[in-house]
Design an enzyme around this catalytic site. Structure first.
Site, PDB file in Angstrom:
ATOM      1  N   ASN A  10      48.371  57.454  41.927  1.00 28.20           N
ATOM      2  CA  ASN A  10      49.828  57.324  41.892  1.00 28.20           C
ATOM      3  C   ASN A  10      50.330  57.963  43.178  1.00 28.20           C
ATOM      4  O   ASN A  10      50.331  59.180  43.298  1.00 28.20           O
ATOM      5  CB  ASN A  10      50.397  58.025  40.655  1.00 28.20           C
ATOM      6  CG  ASN A  10      51.918  58.020  40.655  1.00 28.20           C
ATOM      7  OD1 ASN A  10      52.556  57.362  41.488  1.00 28.20           O
ATOM      8  ND2 ASN A  10      52.515  58.755  39.724  1.00 28.20           N
ATOM      9  N   LYS A  12      53.212  58.058  44.334  1.00 25.40           N
ATOM     10  CA  LYS A  12      54.585  58.605  44.215  1.00 25.40           C
ATOM     11  C   LYS A  12      55.427  58.189  45.424  1.00 25.40           C
ATOM     12  O   LYS A  12      55.264  57.077  45.908  1.00 25.40           O
ATOM     13  CB  LYS A  12      54.516  60.125  44.014  1.00 25.40           C
ATOM     14  CG  LYS A  12      53.569  60.506  42.868  1.00 25.40           C
ATOM     15  CD  LYS A  12      53.704  61.918  42.394  1.00 25.40           C
ATOM     16  CE  LYS A  12      52.774  62.144  41.211  1.00 25.40           C
ATOM     17  NZ  LYS A  12      52.906  63.478  40.622  1.00 25.40           N
ATOM     18  N   HIS A  95      56.662  57.678  33.815  1.00 24.66           N
ATOM     19  CA  HIS A  95      56.130  58.904  34.399  1.00 24.66           C
ATOM     20  C   HIS A  95      57.120  60.045  34.149  1.00 24.66           C
ATOM     21  O   HIS A  95      58.334  59.828  34.125  1.00 24.66           O
ATOM     22  CB  HIS A  95      55.900  58.713  35.912  1.00 24.66           C
ATOM     23  CG  HIS A  95      55.090  59.820  36.505  1.00 24.66           C
ATOM     24  ND1 HIS A  95      55.635  61.042  36.813  1.00 24.66           N
ATOM     25  CD2 HIS A  95      53.767  59.897  36.811  1.00 24.66           C
ATOM     26  CE1 HIS A  95      54.676  61.824  37.297  1.00 24.66           C
ATOM     27  NE2 HIS A  95      53.536  61.163  37.296  1.00 24.66           N
ATOM     28  N   GLU A  97      58.203  62.207  36.018  1.00 32.22           N
ATOM     29  CA  GLU A  97      59.191  62.350  37.084  1.00 32.22           C
ATOM     30  C   GLU A  97      60.340  61.356  36.883  1.00 32.22           C
ATOM     31  O   GLU A  97      61.495  61.656  37.180  1.00 32.22           O
ATOM     32  CB  GLU A  97      58.498  62.176  38.450  1.00 32.22           C
ATOM     33  CG  GLU A  97      57.631  63.391  38.777  1.00 32.22           C
ATOM     34  CD  GLU A  97      56.401  63.099  39.627  1.00 32.22           C
ATOM     35  OE1 GLU A  97      56.332  62.044  40.263  1.00 32.22           O
ATOM     36  OE2 GLU A  97      55.487  63.958  39.619  1.00 32.22           O
ATOM     37  N   GLU A 167      49.643  63.101  30.752  1.00 28.12           N
ATOM     38  CA  GLU A 167      49.888  63.968  31.899  1.00 28.12           C
ATOM     39  C   GLU A 167      50.741  65.161  31.484  1.00 28.12           C
ATOM     40  O   GLU A 167      51.981  65.055  31.408  1.00 28.12           O
ATOM     41  CB  GLU A 167      50.625  63.192  32.995  1.00 28.12           C
ATOM     42  CG  GLU A 167      49.887  61.971  33.475  1.00 28.12           C
ATOM     43  CD  GLU A 167      50.295  61.599  34.896  1.00 28.12           C
ATOM     44  OE1 GLU A 167      49.388  61.418  35.727  1.00 28.12           O
ATOM     45  OE2 GLU A 167      51.506  61.517  35.182  1.00 28.12           O
ATOM     46  N   GLY A 173      50.939  68.371  39.971  1.00 29.82           N
ATOM     47  CA  GLY A 173      51.272  68.890  41.286  1.00 29.82           C
ATOM     48  C   GLY A 173      51.239  70.410  41.370  1.00 29.82           C
ATOM     49  O   GLY A 173      51.708  71.008  42.335  1.00 29.82           O
ATOM     50  N   SER A 213      46.736  67.237  38.448  1.00 32.71           N
ATOM     51  CA  SER A 213      45.826  67.989  39.309  1.00 32.71           C
ATOM     52  C   SER A 213      44.361  67.608  39.118  1.00 32.71           C
ATOM     53  O   SER A 213      43.471  68.460  39.234  1.00 32.71           O
ATOM     54  CB  SER A 213      46.022  69.510  39.130  1.00 32.71           C
ATOM     55  OG  SER A 213      47.351  69.876  39.466  1.00 32.71           O
TER      56      SER A 213
HETATM   57  P1  13P Z   1      48.842  65.372  40.732  1.00 32.81           P
HETATM   58  O1  13P Z   1      47.468  64.773  40.701  1.00 32.81           O
HETATM   59  O2  13P Z   1      49.396  65.516  42.124  1.00 32.81           O
HETATM   60  O3  13P Z   1      48.948  66.612  39.908  1.00 32.81           O
HETATM   61  O4  13P Z   1      49.827  64.281  40.035  1.00 32.81           O
HETATM   62  C1  13P Z   1      49.484  63.773  38.811  1.00 32.81           C
HETATM   63  C2  13P Z   1      50.412  62.687  38.479  1.00 32.81           C
HETATM   64  O5  13P Z   1      51.591  62.907  38.223  1.00 32.81           O
HETATM   65  C3  13P Z   1      49.905  61.311  38.499  1.00 32.81           C
HETATM   66  O6  13P Z   1      50.811  60.418  37.961  1.00 32.81           O
END
Ligand code: 13P
Length: 250
Positions: A10, A12, A95, A97, A167, A173, A213
């Site tokens: 992803n 982002k 997601h 976010e 997640e 992150g 992560s």
């Molecule tokens: P990270 O791997 O940067 O923690 O992000 C995970 C994520 O949100 C994937 O959709």
């Protein structure tokens, strides 16, 4: 039934179109693994060039979002038909976010999931608890609610092809990964929820990823768990390390 692992990046809000093409080139020799499905979830503006760049490889492309209407006066949105026409196979929906910063509800995500299936796109539906919810002991209750609402009206045959990404928000992150046992516990809980909503065959077929992560150093342990069928990878999908995750079994 042995489920095929699905390792998805992803990206982002990272990678301009030219940076995206450079990353695809960097990853090209590193992501060949016939045992797994490999997916790049890319920003909307990168979809067309990335689909072109991965032609002839094992990589499929995902959108990071999609609107649930067919077309019309929805400035700034992207329709399912646009994604299909551009050569997209998967769409990441819900997601944390998007839920957090853009106020998407499970009801919105449900409409998007139904629309994605209608157009032959495979949804990757994200779910996950906050640290506060985990500490309150309501993780599974919360996630079951996200799954139940997200999958309302989805048929068993559709659900069998879907992907759910667990997640935990506190692991995204942050460099703080859920332990393999914590991740397995929730992924198994999600599968049990699907079995209750549908049946064992559907629960057996649906693929459940872990995200938060995930990196080369912890992916093996996570992917060894019986109910973790892959990863949704943020930060580590933007570099060569992604190839190591794709080849976790080599
Ligand atoms: P990270 O791997 O940067 O923690 O992000 C995970 C994520 O949100 C994937 O959709």
């Amino acid at each position: 039934m042995a489920r095929r692992k699905i390792i998805a990046g992803n990206w982002k809000m990272n990678m301009t179109p030219s940076e995206a093409l450079a990353l695809v080139e960097t990853l090209k020799p590193l992501v060949n693994n016939d045992d797994v499905d490999v997916v790049y979830g890319v920003p909307a503006i990168d979809i067309v060039p990335v689909v072109e760049a991965v032609k002839g490889t094992n990589v499929k492309v995902a959108a990071e979002n999609m609107y649930f209407e067919e077309k019309g006066a929805y400035t700034g949105e992207i329709s399912p038909a646009m994604l299909v026409d551009a050569g997209v196979s998967y769409v990441i929906l819900g997601h944390s976010e998007r839920r957090g910063y853009f106020y998407e509800t499970s009801e919105d995500i449900n409409k998007k999931i139904l629309k994605a299936f209608e157009h032959g796109l495979t949804p990757i539906m994200c779910c996950g608890e906050s640290l506060e919810q985990r500490e309150q002991g309501i993780t599974m209750e919360w996630i079951r609610q996200q799954v139940k609402v997200g999958f309302q009206g989805v048929t068993a045959d559709q659900a069998k092809t879907a992907v759910i990404a667990y997640e935990p928000i506190w692991a995204i992150g942050t460099g703080k990964t859920a332990t393999a046992d914590q991740a397995e516990e929730v992924c198994k809980g999600i599968r049990d929820c699907i079995a209750e909503m549908y049946d064992e065959a559907t629960a057996d077929a649906i693929r459940i990823q872990y995200g938060g992560s995930m990196k080369a150093s912890n992916c093996k342990e996570l992917l060894a768990k019986p109910d973790i069928d892959g990863g949704l990878i943020g930060g580590a999908s933007l570099k060569a390390e992604f190839g190591e995750i794709v080849n976790y079994n080599k």
